[in-house]
Design an enzyme around this catalytic site. Sequence first.
Site, PDB file in Angstrom:
ATOM      1  CB  THR A  11      -0.909  -0.011   1.246  1.00  0.00           C
ATOM      2  OG1 THR A  11      -1.673  -1.215   1.204  1.00  0.00           O
ATOM      3  CG2 THR A  11      -1.832   1.179   1.289  1.00  0.00           C
ATOM      4  N   GLY A 110       4.593   2.356  11.316  1.00  0.00           N
ATOM      5  CA  GLY A 110       4.266   1.114  12.016  1.00  0.00           C
ATOM      6  C   GLY A 110       5.392   0.645  12.918  1.00  0.00           C
ATOM      7  CB  CYS A 140      -1.854   7.734   8.041  1.00  0.00           C
ATOM      8  SG  CYS A 140      -2.547   6.376   9.013  1.00  0.00           S
ATOM      9  CG  ASN A 141      -4.820   8.503  12.512  1.00  0.00           C
ATOM     10  OD1 ASN A 141      -5.738   9.196  12.072  1.00  0.00           O
ATOM     11  ND2 ASN A 141      -4.936   7.182  12.652  1.00  0.00           N
ATOM     12  NE  ARG A 168      -7.030   2.241   7.227  1.00  0.00           N
ATOM     13  CZ  ARG A 168      -6.094   1.860   8.103  1.00  0.00           C
ATOM     14  NH1 ARG A 168      -6.411   1.631   9.362  1.00  0.00           N
ATOM     15  NH2 ARG A 168      -4.843   1.710   7.725  1.00  0.00           N
ATOM     16  CG  HIS A 194      -3.167   8.107  17.481  1.00  0.00           C
ATOM     17  ND1 HIS A 194      -4.152   7.377  18.106  1.00  0.00           N
ATOM     18  CD2 HIS A 194      -2.957   7.521  16.284  1.00  0.00           C
ATOM     19  CE1 HIS A 194      -4.550   6.403  17.302  1.00  0.00           C
ATOM     20  NE2 HIS A 194      -3.835   6.459  16.192  1.00  0.00           N
ATOM     21  CG  HIS A 220      -7.526   7.598   9.743  1.00  0.00           C
ATOM     22  ND1 HIS A 220      -7.894   6.372  10.256  1.00  0.00           N
ATOM     23  CD2 HIS A 220      -6.262   7.433   9.273  1.00  0.00           C
ATOM     24  CE1 HIS A 220      -6.895   5.508  10.102  1.00  0.00           C
ATOM     25  NE2 HIS A 220      -5.898   6.127   9.504  1.00  0.00           N
TER      26      HIS A 220
HETATM   27  P1  NAD Z   1       1.397  -3.764   3.092  1.00  0.00           P
HETATM   28  O1  NAD Z   1       1.135  -5.046   3.760  1.00  0.00           O
HETATM   29  O2  NAD Z   1       0.351  -3.193   2.184  1.00  0.00           O
HETATM   30  O3  NAD Z   1       2.733  -3.876   2.218  1.00  0.00           O
HETATM   31  C1  NAD Z   1       3.889  -4.470   2.716  1.00  0.00           C
HETATM   32  C2  NAD Z   1       4.750  -4.948   1.558  1.00  0.00           C
HETATM   33  O4  NAD Z   1       5.947  -5.501   2.078  1.00  0.00           O
HETATM   34  C3  NAD Z   1       4.094  -6.034   0.702  1.00  0.00           C
HETATM   35  O5  NAD Z   1       4.408  -5.767  -0.648  1.00  0.00           O
HETATM   36  C4  NAD Z   1       4.807  -7.336   1.137  1.00  0.00           C
HETATM   37  O6  NAD Z   1       4.922  -8.262   0.048  1.00  0.00           O
HETATM   38  C5  NAD Z   1       6.167  -6.778   1.486  1.00  0.00           C
HETATM   39  N1  NAD Z   1       6.925  -7.567   2.471  1.00  0.00           N
HETATM   40  C6  NAD Z   1       6.473  -8.286   3.519  1.00  0.00           C
HETATM   41  N2  NAD Z   1       7.506  -8.803   4.212  1.00  0.00           N
HETATM   42  C7  NAD Z   1       8.634  -8.382   3.568  1.00  0.00           C
HETATM   43  C8  NAD Z   1      10.005  -8.579   3.782  1.00  0.00           C
HETATM   44  N3  NAD Z   1      10.443  -9.312   4.809  1.00  0.00           N
HETATM   45  N4  NAD Z   1      10.887  -7.997   2.911  1.00  0.00           N
HETATM   46  C9  NAD Z   1      10.436  -7.243   1.859  1.00  0.00           C
HETATM   47  N5  NAD Z   1       9.128  -7.028   1.624  1.00  0.00           N
HETATM   48  C10 NAD Z   1       8.251  -7.593   2.466  1.00  0.00           C
HETATM   49  O7  NAD Z   1       1.775  -2.730   4.242  1.00  0.00           O
HETATM   50  P2  NAD Z   1       1.518  -1.163   4.245  1.00  0.00           P
HETATM   51  O8  NAD Z   1       0.099  -0.886   4.615  1.00  0.00           O
HETATM   52  O9  NAD Z   1       2.056  -0.558   3.001  1.00  0.00           O
HETATM   53  O10 NAD Z   1       2.386  -0.727   5.525  1.00  0.00           O
HETATM   54  C11 NAD Z   1       3.786  -0.538   5.437  1.00  0.00           C
HETATM   55  C12 NAD Z   1       4.223   0.355   6.570  1.00  0.00           C
HETATM   56  O11 NAD Z   1       3.583   1.635   6.422  1.00  0.00           O
HETATM   57  C13 NAD Z   1       3.840  -0.141   7.980  1.00  0.00           C
HETATM   58  O12 NAD Z   1       4.809   0.298   8.891  1.00  0.00           O
HETATM   59  C14 NAD Z   1       2.537   0.606   8.240  1.00  0.00           C
HETATM   60  O13 NAD Z   1       2.256   0.738   9.620  1.00  0.00           O
HETATM   61  C15 NAD Z   1       2.844   1.943   7.606  1.00  0.00           C
HETATM   62  N6  NAD Z   1       1.673   2.735   7.232  1.00  0.00           N
HETATM   63  C16 NAD Z   1       0.590   2.135   6.652  1.00  0.00           C
HETATM   64  C17 NAD Z   1      -0.512   2.919   6.322  1.00  0.00           C
HETATM   65  C18 NAD Z   1      -1.734   2.324   5.709  1.00  0.00           C
HETATM   66  O14 NAD Z   1      -2.812   2.897   5.827  1.00  0.00           O
HETATM   67  N7  NAD Z   1      -1.668   1.207   5.016  1.00  0.00           N
HETATM   68  C19 NAD Z   1      -0.498   4.300   6.567  1.00  0.00           C
HETATM   69  C20 NAD Z   1       0.656   4.892   7.097  1.00  0.00           C
HETATM   70  C21 NAD Z   1       1.731   4.079   7.436  1.00  0.00           C
END
Ligand code: NAD
Length: 342
Positions: A11, A110, A140-141, A168, A194, A220
């Site tokens: 994502t 995260g 994000c928040n 969300r 937060h 959110h």
């Molecule tokens: P996600 O699960 O959508 O994507 C993670 C990616 O990492 C996937 O492509 C997966 O294949 C890959 N992956 C998993 N293990 C791996 C490894 N050992 N080596 C390499 N790649 C690996 O996760 P996300 O939602 O993009 O979240 C990523 C970070 O961003 C987290 O710290 C999360 O807390 C933070 N974050 C997420 C959001 C959100 O709303 N999704 C918002 C802000 C911050």
Amino acid sequence: MIRVGINGYGTIGKRVAAAVDTQPDMCIVGVSKRTPDHEAAAAVDRGFEMYAPDAEGDAAFSAHDLPVAGTTETLIAESDVIVDATPAGVGAANAPKYASADTPVVFQGGEDATVAPASFCARSNYDETVGRASTRVVSCNTTGLARLLSPLDEQFGVKSVDCTLIRRGGDPTQSDRGPINDIVPDPVTVPSHHASDLRTVLPAVDVMTKGVTVPATLMHLHSLTVRLENAPSREAIRACLHSERRVELVASACGQDSCADLRESAHDRCRQRGDVWENCVWSESISVDGRSLSLLQAVHQQADVVPENVDAIRALAADADAETSRQMTNDALGVGLDSPLA
Ligand code: NAD
């Protein structure tokens, strides 16, 4: 050119890769992910080189006709900066690999704040990342809160903040998350995490946060009351927020009644994935009573941290100051939805 590698192409990672790809001073070396899925295929179609975590991963990608340029270790060695966007907790496990390759890294919200010597929001504390080997873009928040509070603090002095975060339940593809039909105190403890996360970028702010999770995936929504040092006019608050490119004043009077309308606006502006990079503050919600300001804002969890990641890369690897970096990022991405003012 700053050569950027993306480790974790989900994502956040795929959005950061696309944003980096638009910057005049950056290029993508390649992206790395674990699973040879549709996101990997789309990355390859887009022209990004794919790197696999190990030989087993290489075989899995090759079995799906996805060409692999090398291992994640090679990607780390060939990059000036890595953006680690792996799932929460994996970034911390990866940290020793970046340190031993001497490659600066941007972690995500995260991870615990201890993963890096600084946490980052470009509007709040860009300089604290300059000269470091790593940083962590706050969640994000927290990004949404820091972006809003920094200009208010500069102009009016923030004494204290009380915020309820209506969160969300999951991202649109996270069909295993919930609630499906409930409203959940999340966390039930007050303050929510937060508040301490916000203090990693705005240490002086006296903040109380409460979290509630609802059955929604779009954005959110934050309900805030901010006590200020000086009593501002409502117009002064609107002018202050309107001057921030990463804060958009939106109006119910112009049909922006809901988070769904905000996402639709982004689609109408042909934003990739319908992403909303800006905090969206409802103009009609801005209410001033003496030194007390109340308002409602929405933040798109998948998108608001994206411009911050681009700025964090510059803070680690370039000479640009905070304002120059923010402007470069904003211009290249096209930040600002130009919502009609009401
Ligand atoms: P996600 O699960 O959508 O994507 C993670 C990616 O990492 C996937 O492509 C997966 O294949 C890959 N992956 C998993 N293990 C791996 C490894 N050992 N080596 C390499 N790649 C690996 O996760 P996300 O939602 O993009 O979240 C990523 C970070 O961003 C987290 O710290 C999360 O807390 C933070 N974050 C997420 C959001 C959100 O709303 N999704 C918002 C802000 C911050």
